[in-house]
Each structure stands twice: as structure tokens, then as C-alpha cells.
Write an enzyme that holds these catalytic residues in place. Structure first.
Site, mmCIF file in Angstrom:
data_model
loop_
_atom_site.group_PDB
_atom_site.id
_atom_site.type_symbol
_atom_site.label_atom_id
_atom_site.label_comp_id
_atom_site.label_asym_id
_atom_site.label_seq_id
_atom_site.Cartn_x
_atom_site.Cartn_y
_atom_site.Cartn_z
ATOM 1 N N LYS A 10 9.951 -10.591 5.416
ATOM 2 C CA LYS A 10 9.682 -10.140 4.129
ATOM 3 C C LYS A 10 10.266 -8.938 4.023
ATOM 4 O O LYS A 10 10.918 -8.024 3.243
ATOM 5 C CB LYS A 10 8.284 -9.879 2.973
ATOM 6 C CG LYS A 10 7.873 -9.189 2.310
ATOM 7 C CD LYS A 10 5.920 -9.943 1.685
ATOM 8 C CE LYS A 10 5.509 -8.489 2.186
ATOM 9 N NZ LYS A 10 5.263 -7.498 1.663
ATOM 10 N N ARG A 109 -0.678 2.671 -5.848
ATOM 11 C CA ARG A 109 -0.469 3.349 -4.800
ATOM 12 C C ARG A 109 0.778 4.395 -4.909
ATOM 13 O O ARG A 109 1.454 4.395 -6.045
ATOM 14 C CB ARG A 109 0.493 1.920 -3.889
ATOM 15 C CG ARG A 109 -0.577 0.916 -3.813
ATOM 16 C CD ARG A 109 0.238 -0.893 -3.448
ATOM 17 N NE ARG A 109 0.750 -0.041 -1.722
ATOM 18 C CZ ARG A 109 1.986 -0.905 -1.270
ATOM 19 N NH1 ARG A 109 1.292 -1.999 -1.454
ATOM 20 N NH2 ARG A 109 2.111 -0.672 -0.272
ATOM 21 N N SER A 157 6.784 6.414 7.740
ATOM 22 C CA SER A 157 7.149 5.236 6.699
ATOM 23 C C SER A 157 8.269 4.569 6.670
ATOM 24 O O SER A 157 8.816 4.840 6.852
ATOM 25 C CB SER A 157 6.421 5.132 5.625
ATOM 26 O OG SER A 157 6.823 3.899 4.566
ATOM 27 N N GLN A 159 9.241 2.315 4.486
ATOM 28 C CA GLN A 159 10.048 2.344 3.119
ATOM 29 C C GLN A 159 10.022 3.814 2.397
ATOM 30 O O GLN A 159 11.129 3.350 1.805
ATOM 31 C CB GLN A 159 8.262 2.010 2.176
ATOM 32 C CG GLN A 159 7.734 0.529 2.729
ATOM 33 C CD GLN A 159 6.526 0.706 1.862
ATOM 34 O OE1 GLN A 159 5.802 1.375 0.958
ATOM 35 N NE2 GLN A 159 6.245 -0.799 1.446
ATOM 36 N N ASP A 312 0.683 -3.869 9.961
ATOM 37 C CA ASP A 312 0.499 -4.170 8.509
ATOM 38 C C ASP A 312 -0.877 -5.819 9.532
ATOM 39 O O ASP A 312 -0.968 -6.841 8.828
ATOM 40 C CB ASP A 312 1.480 -5.589 8.688
ATOM 41 C CG ASP A 312 1.817 -4.811 7.361
ATOM 42 O OD1 ASP A 312 1.410 -4.029 6.597
ATOM 43 O OD2 ASP A 312 3.865 -4.867 7.442
ATOM 44 N N LYS A 339 -2.608 0.652 1.399
ATOM 45 C CA LYS A 339 -1.714 -0.584 1.144
ATOM 46 C C LYS A 339 -2.285 -0.982 -0.380
ATOM 47 O O LYS A 339 -2.902 -0.674 -1.233
ATOM 48 C CB LYS A 339 -2.289 -1.125 2.088
ATOM 49 C CG LYS A 339 -1.831 -1.092 3.119
ATOM 50 C CD LYS A 339 -0.190 -0.643 3.519
ATOM 51 C CE LYS A 339 0.594 0.228 4.871
ATOM 52 N NZ LYS A 339 1.966 0.480 5.102
ATOM 53 N N ARG A 343 -7.595 -1.021 2.959
ATOM 54 C CA ARG A 343 -8.180 -2.177 4.052
ATOM 55 C C ARG A 343 -9.015 -1.618 4.687
ATOM 56 O O ARG A 343 -9.398 -2.730 5.096
ATOM 57 C CB ARG A 343 -6.351 -2.912 4.098
ATOM 58 C CG ARG A 343 -6.068 -3.523 3.195
ATOM 59 C CD ARG A 343 -4.621 -4.029 4.379
ATOM 60 N NE ARG A 343 -3.897 -4.889 3.471
ATOM 61 C CZ ARG A 343 -2.125 -4.745 3.092
ATOM 62 N NH1 ARG A 343 -1.715 -4.664 5.117
ATOM 63 N NH2 ARG A 343 -2.119 -5.773 2.650
ATOM 64 N N ARG A 385 -3.234 -10.107 3.007
ATOM 65 C CA ARG A 385 -2.968 -9.426 4.113
ATOM 66 C C ARG A 385 -4.984 -10.250 4.718
ATOM 67 O O ARG A 385 -5.307 -9.851 5.814
ATOM 68 C CB ARG A 385 -2.929 -8.330 4.866
ATOM 69 C CG ARG A 385 -1.520 -8.671 5.000
ATOM 70 C CD ARG A 385 -0.870 -7.980 5.828
ATOM 71 N NE ARG A 385 0.825 -7.326 5.671
ATOM 72 C CZ ARG A 385 1.998 -8.371 5.923
ATOM 73 N NH1 ARG A 385 1.902 -9.287 6.615
ATOM 74 N NH2 ARG A 385 2.650 -8.058 4.992
HETATM 75 C C1 S3P Z 1 7.159 -2.424 4.881
HETATM 76 C C2 S3P Z 1 6.885 -0.890 5.708
HETATM 77 C C3 S3P Z 1 4.997 -1.269 6.064
HETATM 78 C C4 S3P Z 1 3.842 -1.817 5.578
HETATM 79 C C5 S3P Z 1 5.298 -2.827 4.546
HETATM 80 C C6 S3P Z 1 6.009 -3.446 4.331
HETATM 81 C C7 S3P Z 1 9.001 -2.223 4.489
HETATM 82 O O1 S3P Z 1 4.829 0.267 5.547
HETATM 83 O O2 S3P Z 1 3.200 -1.558 5.532
HETATM 84 O O3 S3P Z 1 4.122 -3.230 4.592
HETATM 85 O O4 S3P Z 1 9.209 -3.360 4.746
HETATM 86 O O5 S3P Z 1 8.889 -1.202 4.919
HETATM 87 P P1 S3P Z 1 5.014 1.927 5.038
HETATM 88 O O6 S3P Z 1 6.617 2.068 5.040
HETATM 89 O O7 S3P Z 1 4.609 2.624 4.397
HETATM 90 O O8 S3P Z 1 4.153 1.924 6.713
#
Ligand code: S3P
Length: 430
Positions: A10, A109, A157, A159, A312, A339, A343, A385
Site C-alpha cells: 500500500k 486523525r 513519520s 507520511q 504497523d 492510527k 490501537r 489491522r
Molecule cells: C505509512 C506510514 C506509517 C504507517 C502507515 C503508512 C506510509 O504512518 O503507519 O500505515 O505509507 O507512509 P506514519 O508515517 O504516521 O508513521
């Protein structure tokens, strides 16, 4: 030995799609997961004017460069935090006006983690209803380019990194991010693979990522890539197999070092883990992972620097801990509270309801496991999850778990129940 495969990754899928839309020319992607999260990214990109043809069976053709346009309706990011945060960065860099929305879970979130640094770069955006949460309106920049940014995020992070890199690359602005820990590095790898000058340096247990726009012509090469299987999806099957006391191979999964820290935890619990790398796709290592159960699993601890590399996988590790004689600890994982669900709270309340001793702290769990049968039902709050972790627990001998919302697995792993059925036979009800 049972052998299975899992849908495409993903995190890599989202990034390949977003970056292909910035490339000049035709990108061909295959192995995209048929998951709801990736479908959210595809539909948002189409609404923004991206030429994206779905050729079926996980194959997509993206033709860039894109003539970006403001969508008529708000962009629906569904349940996908990666879609919402990465798109915020991309739109900020492009200066394209749009409103981003999400489902109830995504709207709960935090978004400030990407909004603040993007505003510091000069992007204009405003929350529509309440601070820190979707819906978010990205506004057209009155004038001028984005400003360069040097940033030390509070939370490490992927993201946040991905959002800032997308803003910097699409806005042709310098960026330096200094992270205390190392999150997954897919954005950096794929950008480098496409020709962007992105540099990564280790700084102790942390990392510095830099993008310098000067001297770069701004051209990203189109992608031709097969997205590897999602190692985070594989984790539930590997744990289910260990809990059953059987061996399993998951074929052609992503083996990015920033994603496989949980394999070391499985080894620490006594399992044998074999990793056979077979090649690379878009700068990402790919191969097979096999696990072989020990005669008895040992308690384990997860903490500190390792947490971003297995964030994750913690739900899967928590259910593993519940079947290990002794006390296992998870610490430094407060991020799990923001998340798709809280969780930590949901794992603790579900384990407690199943009569497993589990104490929750601000940033972790203390789990006292046993090999007594575990029978009962769990609440998922729609979190994929949580559903898959407890389904894996239900695969252990003598255990039977009913999951309240089995379909929520489609967010990342459509076909999960069938694949789990191949790894095990019985013990899991849906
Ligand atoms: C992800 C980063 C993670 C992960 C999420 C997917 C991504 O989150 O938990 O399922 O694709 O960049 P964080 O960046 O908030 O740690």
C-alpha cells in the site's frame, strides 16, 4: 511448506501513483493492491486531472505531465491517512486549490503534523470544521514559490516526510528534514529512482533527508514497476503460522530494511526466519520470507528506535505475545493511538475481554501470555489491522475468535480471509 502471496504494498502503491502523475511520459505500474486505500488515491488523482487508465488486474497506466485542475467536489480520501497527508503535500507544492475529506476514522486523525511545516514553507491551507482535522481546504498561493525549509519533526513519520518531499519536489524548493528515528523510506527511494536529487544520511539513530532543487532540471522519469507484496499484510499470516506451529513462505514481498524490523522480533521470540532477496523494483528490494516455528515461543520486548520500523506490525506482535508463556512489553509506541483506531486501547480492551492479562500505559502494553485456549469476540472499530491481528490469534490451536467487522480488512488486504484459510484450517470464524 505452505506458500502464499499477498496484495501489493500500500505505501509503495500510493507513492508510485502520486509520483507517476508528476513524471513526464507514460508510467506503467503493476501489482497495485485492489485495496480501498489505494482506490482512494486513484480516484483523488483522477479528480485532479491525472490521466490514469486502469488496465485491470492491478495494472495502471499513468500519463504525465498532468494538467492539474481544481476538482469540482471535495476529494474523498476515505480511510487512508497516506492519501490525505501525501496529497496535502503535493497540492501545497503545486499550489492547486482543493478540499480534502475523509471518513469518520480519518477525520479523527491529526493533520497539523503536515499542515504546520507546509505553512512554514508558504503554503496556504485552512481547516474547514475543526483545527488539526479533515476537512482541509488547500488554497491557491497568492504569488511566488514555496520557501525552503529545514525541519525537525516532533514525530518521525514517513507520511510527514513524504508530504514535505512531494511539496518540495513539485514546488522546486529546497528541503532538509532531520528525523530522530528512521521511518519507512519509500518516498526517498522512488524519487531517487525517478531521477530527483534526494540524499539520505544517517545521523546517530536518526536520519537527515535533503532535496536541493538547484542544478536539477525538474524532470522525473516515468516509472515501470511491479509493486512488491505488502510485508505488513504478510506479517499477519506469518504470525498466524507461528501460532499454529507451522512453517510458511510468503512470496515476492517488499524487503525494504525500514519495514522488516518485526522479523527480528519474531527471531527474538525463537522463530527461524529466512529471507531470500530476488531482485529490486523501483529501488525497493523484493523476495520471499519464510518462518519456521520453534518448539516454544519466548516473551519479547519492542521499544525505542525500532518502533517506527514496525509500527504497523504491533497489533500482530501483541497477539503473538498473548500466546507466549511469560511477559512481553511494547514501549515507545504512542503513535498507535492516532492510527485508524486508538490501537493501544483497542488491543488492550480486546485482550482483556478475552481474559488475557494486558496492561496499557501511555505509550505501550504489558502482555502476560499463556497457552490457554482463547475464545471470544473482538471489536475492530473498522480498523483493518485489528481485525487481521485477532484473526491470526484465532488460528492458534484451541482458539476461536469472532471479528465484528470482517470486511474492514479490504482497506489493505482484500482476500485476507481466503489467504488465511490457506495458511490454517479452522479456528477462525467471520
Ligand atoms: C505509512 C506510514 C506509517 C504507517 C502507515 C503508512 C506510509 O504512518 O503507519 O500505515 O505509507 O507512509 P506514519 O508515517 O504516521 O508513521
Amino acid at each position: 511448506m505452505i506458500e502464499v502471496s499477498v496484495p501489493g504494498d500500500k505505501s509503495i502503491g500510493h507513492r508510485c501513483l502520486l509520483l507517476a502523475a508528476l513524471a513526464r511520459g507514460e508510467s506503467r505500474l503493476s501489482g497495485l493492491p485492489p485495496s480501498l486505500d489505494v482506490a482512494s488515491t486513484i480516484s483523488c488523482l483522477r479528480s485532479l486531472g491525472v490521466s490514469l487508465e486502469d488496465e485491470g488486474a492491478g495494472e495502471v497506466k499513468v500519463t504525465g505531465p498532468t494538467a492539474w485542475r481544481t476538482p469540482a467536489e471535495p476529494l474523498d480520501c476515505g480511510n487512508s491517512g497516506t492519501t490525505a497527508r501525501l496529497l496535502t503535500g503535493l497540492l501545497a507544492g503545486l499550489g492547486v486549490e482543493a478540499e480534502l475529506r475523509g471518513d469518520a476514522s480519518l477525520s479523527a486523525r491529526p493533520m497539523d503534523r503536515v499542515v504546520y511545516p507546509l505553512q512554514a514553507m508558504g503554503a496556504r491551507m485552512a481547516y474547514v470544521e475543526q483545527p488539526d482535522h479533515l476537512p482541509l481546504r488547500i488554497e491557491r498561493r497568492a504569488s511566488g514559490a514555496l520557501r525552503a525549509l529545514r525541519y525537525r519533526p516532533r514525530v518521525s513519520s514517513a507520511q510527514v516526510r513524504g508530504a514535505l518531499l512531494l511539496a518540495a519536489v513539485s514546488g522546486r524548493t529546497d528541503l532538509v528534514i532531520e528525523d530522530r528515528h528512521r521511518p519507512r523510506d519509500h518516498s526517498e527511494r522512488i524519487l531517487r529512482y525517478m531521477g530527483a536529487p534526494v540524499l539520505t544520511e544517517s545521523v546517530g539513530v536518526g536520519e537527515r533527508v535533503s532535496f536541493r532543487s538547484s542544478g536539477w532540471d525538474g524532470a522525473l522519469s516515468p516509472l515501470a514497476a511491479r509493486v512488491p507484496g505488502d510485508i505488513s499484510s504478510a506479517a499477519f499470516l506469518l504470525v498466524a503460522s507461528l501460532l499454529r506451529g507451522s512453517s510458511l513462505t510468503v512470496r515476492s514481498v517488499g524487503l525494504n530494511p525500514s519495514r522488516i524490523a518485526f522479523l527480528r522480533v519474531l527471531e527474538g521470540a525463537g522463530a527461524r526466519v529466512d529471507v531470500a532477496e530476488s531482485g529490486e523494483e523501483a529501488g525497493e528490494p523484493v523476495g520471499d520470507v519464510s518462518v519456521y516455528p520453534p518448539s516454544g515461543l519466548s516473551p519479547f520486548s519492542v521499544e525505542g528506535d525500532t518502533v517506527p520500523g514496525l509500527i504497523d506490525e504491533i497489533p500482530a506482535l501483541a497477539v503473538l505475545a498473548s500466546r507466549v508463556d511469560g511477559v512481553s512489553h511494547i514501549r515507545g509506541a504512542a503513535e498507535l493511538r492516532v492510527k485508524e483506531s486508538d490501537r493501544l486501547a483497542l488491543i488492550a480492551s480486546n485482550l482483556s475481554a478475552l481474559d488475557v492479562r494486558c496492561d496499557e500505559s501511555d505509550d505501550g502494553l504489558r502482555i502476560e501470555g499463556s497457552t490457554e485456549p482463547i475464545v471470544g469476540s473482538v471489536r475492530t472499530e473498522g480498523d483493518h489491522r485489528i481485525a487481521m491481528a485477532f484473526a491470526a490469534l484465532g488460528a492458534a490451536p484451541g482458539c476461536s475468535i469472532v471479528v465484528d467487522d470482517p470486511d474492514c480488512v479490504d482497506v489493505s488486504f482484500p482476500g485476507f480471509w481466503e489467504t488465511l484459510g490457506r495458511v490454517t484450517s479452522g479456528g477462525v470464524e467471520r
